[in-house]
Scaffold this motif. Structure first.
Motif, short mmCIF file in Angstrom:
data_model
loop_
_atom_site.label_atom_id
_atom_site.label_comp_id
_atom_site.label_asym_id
_atom_site.label_seq_id
_atom_site.Cartn_x
_atom_site.Cartn_y
_atom_site.Cartn_z
N LYS A 79 0.91 -1.22 0.04
CA LYS A 79 0.05 -0.06 -0.01
C LYS A 79 0.87 1.30 -0.12
O LYS A 79 0.52 2.11 -0.66
CB LYS A 79 -0.89 0.12 1.31
CG LYS A 79 -1.91 -1.02 1.09
CD LYS A 79 -2.80 -1.07 2.34
CE LYS A 79 -3.99 -2.19 2.36
NZ LYS A 79 -4.80 -2.12 3.69
N VAL A 80 1.80 1.38 0.73
CA VAL A 80 3.02 2.32 0.93
C VAL A 80 3.55 2.61 -0.52
O VAL A 80 3.42 3.59 -1.15
CB VAL A 80 3.89 2.08 1.82
CG1 VAL A 80 4.97 3.27 1.90
CG2 VAL A 80 3.43 2.39 3.18
N ALA A 81 4.11 1.39 -1.14
CA ALA A 81 4.69 1.46 -2.40
C ALA A 81 3.56 2.20 -3.39
O ALA A 81 3.95 2.74 -4.37
CB ALA A 81 5.21 0.37 -2.91
N GLN A 82 2.37 1.59 -3.57
CA GLN A 82 1.52 2.26 -4.48
C GLN A 82 1.19 3.56 -4.24
O GLN A 82 1.13 4.31 -5.11
CB GLN A 82 -0.03 1.53 -4.33
CG GLN A 82 0.31 -0.22 -4.89
CD GLN A 82 -0.66 -1.02 -4.56
OE1 GLN A 82 -1.36 -0.83 -3.37
NE2 GLN A 82 -0.92 -2.16 -5.20
N ILE A 83 1.20 3.94 -3.17
CA ILE A 83 1.03 5.53 -2.78
C ILE A 83 1.95 6.28 -3.62
O ILE A 83 2.21 7.22 -4.07
CB ILE A 83 0.97 5.62 -1.32
CG1 ILE A 83 -0.30 5.20 -0.63
CG2 ILE A 83 0.94 7.38 -1.03
CD1 ILE A 83 -0.61 5.16 0.89
N ASN A 84 3.36 5.75 -3.19
CA ASN A 84 4.64 6.44 -3.59
C ASN A 84 4.73 6.55 -5.23
O ASN A 84 5.09 7.39 -5.75
CB ASN A 84 5.88 5.81 -3.02
CG ASN A 84 6.00 6.24 -1.64
OD1 ASN A 84 5.83 7.19 -1.31
ND2 ASN A 84 6.61 5.39 -1.02
N ALA A 85 4.25 5.02 -5.73
CA ALA A 85 3.99 5.31 -7.26
C ALA A 85 3.40 6.09 -7.76
O ALA A 85 3.64 6.90 -8.75
CB ALA A 85 3.84 3.80 -7.76
N LYS A 86 2.09 6.50 -7.18
CA LYS A 86 0.96 7.31 -7.74
C LYS A 86 1.68 8.91 -7.40
O LYS A 86 1.63 9.81 -8.19
CB LYS A 86 -0.41 7.36 -6.80
CG LYS A 86 -1.44 8.15 -7.34
CD LYS A 86 -2.56 8.02 -6.68
CE LYS A 86 -3.67 8.99 -7.00
NZ LYS A 86 -5.08 8.63 -6.32
N ASN A 87 2.14 8.98 -6.34
CA ASN A 87 2.73 10.38 -5.94
C ASN A 87 3.69 10.81 -6.83
O ASN A 87 4.02 12.03 -7.07
CB ASN A 87 3.15 10.49 -4.32
CG ASN A 87 1.99 10.51 -3.42
OD1 ASN A 87 0.95 10.58 -3.88
ND2 ASN A 87 2.28 10.06 -2.26
N LEU A 88 4.54 9.90 -7.31
CA LEU A 88 5.75 9.97 -8.19
C LEU A 88 5.55 9.95 -9.53
O LEU A 88 6.49 9.85 -10.35
CB LEU A 88 6.92 9.51 -7.58
CG LEU A 88 7.52 9.98 -6.25
CD1 LEU A 88 8.32 8.85 -5.36
CD2 LEU A 88 8.04 11.46 -6.17
N THR A 89 4.25 9.75 -10.00
CA THR A 89 3.77 9.46 -11.30
C THR A 89 4.60 8.77 -12.12
O THR A 89 5.17 8.99 -13.16
CB THR A 89 3.68 10.98 -12.14
OG1 THR A 89 5.18 11.51 -12.08
CG2 THR A 89 2.91 12.02 -11.29
#
Length: 275
Positions: free
Chosen positions: A144-154
């Motif tokens: 979940k954390v990794a997915q948030i980071n992937a989204k935040n960093l496009t």
């Protein structure tokens, strides 16, 4: 309260845990990442009650990155929490090795085994913009954390909840397999800081003393099935077990190299040409 007063409070409360230089670093990270403030001694600080609560947590050993929920890695800010390791500078060195091995425009297929915050695959995706990048982790909370980071960093990363210690079945092959797996033996815990032992996920850190290379055995097994003919495996390794790790990889690869980090410790491994 001024920022100079707040800084003095940090010294008073944390001096039994950290050196002065470490307190300086923690204070500046806290100020910048939580409040977006730069240090100016006479500037008024309006969040005294919140800072007092945070100081209690810091004094208990909680990492400042878990309080700010941010960690800086390879020119980007990543969201972090208690379910993920805080990205380390040594991992940036691993990224740099991979970056120097391929043209930026190359259409690589990359997979990260044990992704945590996603800092490795996300950073590689931003470097190699034509690459297809995948990542696995056994922890749903970490994913979940990794997915948030992937989204935040496009970035577009293909995430999978899978256990590296079980058989990994993928239909595709990868040009790059990268991993920073658990490798710290229980006997090494005495050398570690309280904030790591008590607040970072042991699942991502530790292995049994009598089976310290178990994750590298699984990485090799995965590579034997899923690495392309000209592919490369990159790993972070235990600085106390470089030769043992190299010998293990040499059973399966013709070319194995252990690489020193900036501190002069063997912390990375690169292997090519499966036998």
């Amino acid at each position: 309260m001024t920022l100079a007063d707040l800084k003095q409070n940090f010294y008073n409360e944390l001096q039994t845990l950290y050196s002065q230089d470490e307190i300086d670093a923690i204070f500046l990270i806290y100020l910048e990442d939580k409040f977006d403030l730069r240090y100016s001694p006479t500037q008024n600080f309006e969040f005294e009650a919140e800072a007092n609560e945070d100081l209690i947590a810091l004094k208990a050993g909680k990492p400042v990155q878990h309080i700010t929920q941010k960690a800086f890695f390879y020119d980007n800010l990543f969201y972090v929490n208690e379910y993920t390791l805080i990205p380390r500078p040594e991992t940036e060195e691993l990224i740099e090795i991979i970056r120097n091995d391929f043209p930026k425009e190359e259409k690589l297929s990359i997979i990260d085994l044990g992704t945590g915050t996603g800092c490795i695959p996300i950073t590689l995706s931003k470097i190699f913009t034509s690459a297809k990048v995948s990542a696995i982790d056994v922890s749903p909370e970490a994913l979940k954390v990794a997915q948030i980071n992937a989204k935040n960093l496009t970035t577009t990363i293909h995430f999978y909840q899978k256990d590296l210690l079980e058989e990994l079945i993928f239909d595709e092959k990868f040009d790059v397999i990268v991993s920073n797996p658990p490798y710290i033996r229980n006997l090494e815990k005495a050398e570690m800081h309280q904030n790591v032992l008590e607040f970072e996920p042991h699942l991502a850190l530790f292995v049994e003393d009598d089976n310290a290379l178990i994750f590298y055995e699984r990485i090799i097994a995965f590579a034997q099935n899923n690495l392309t003919n000209n592919g490369t495996v990159y790993c972070e390794i235990n600085q106390y077990l470089p030769e043992e790790t190299k010998l293990l990889f040499e059973k399966a690869f013709r070319k194995v190299e252990i690489i020193k980090d900036l501190s002069g410790n063997y912390r990375m491994l690169k292997s090519t040409e499966i036998k």
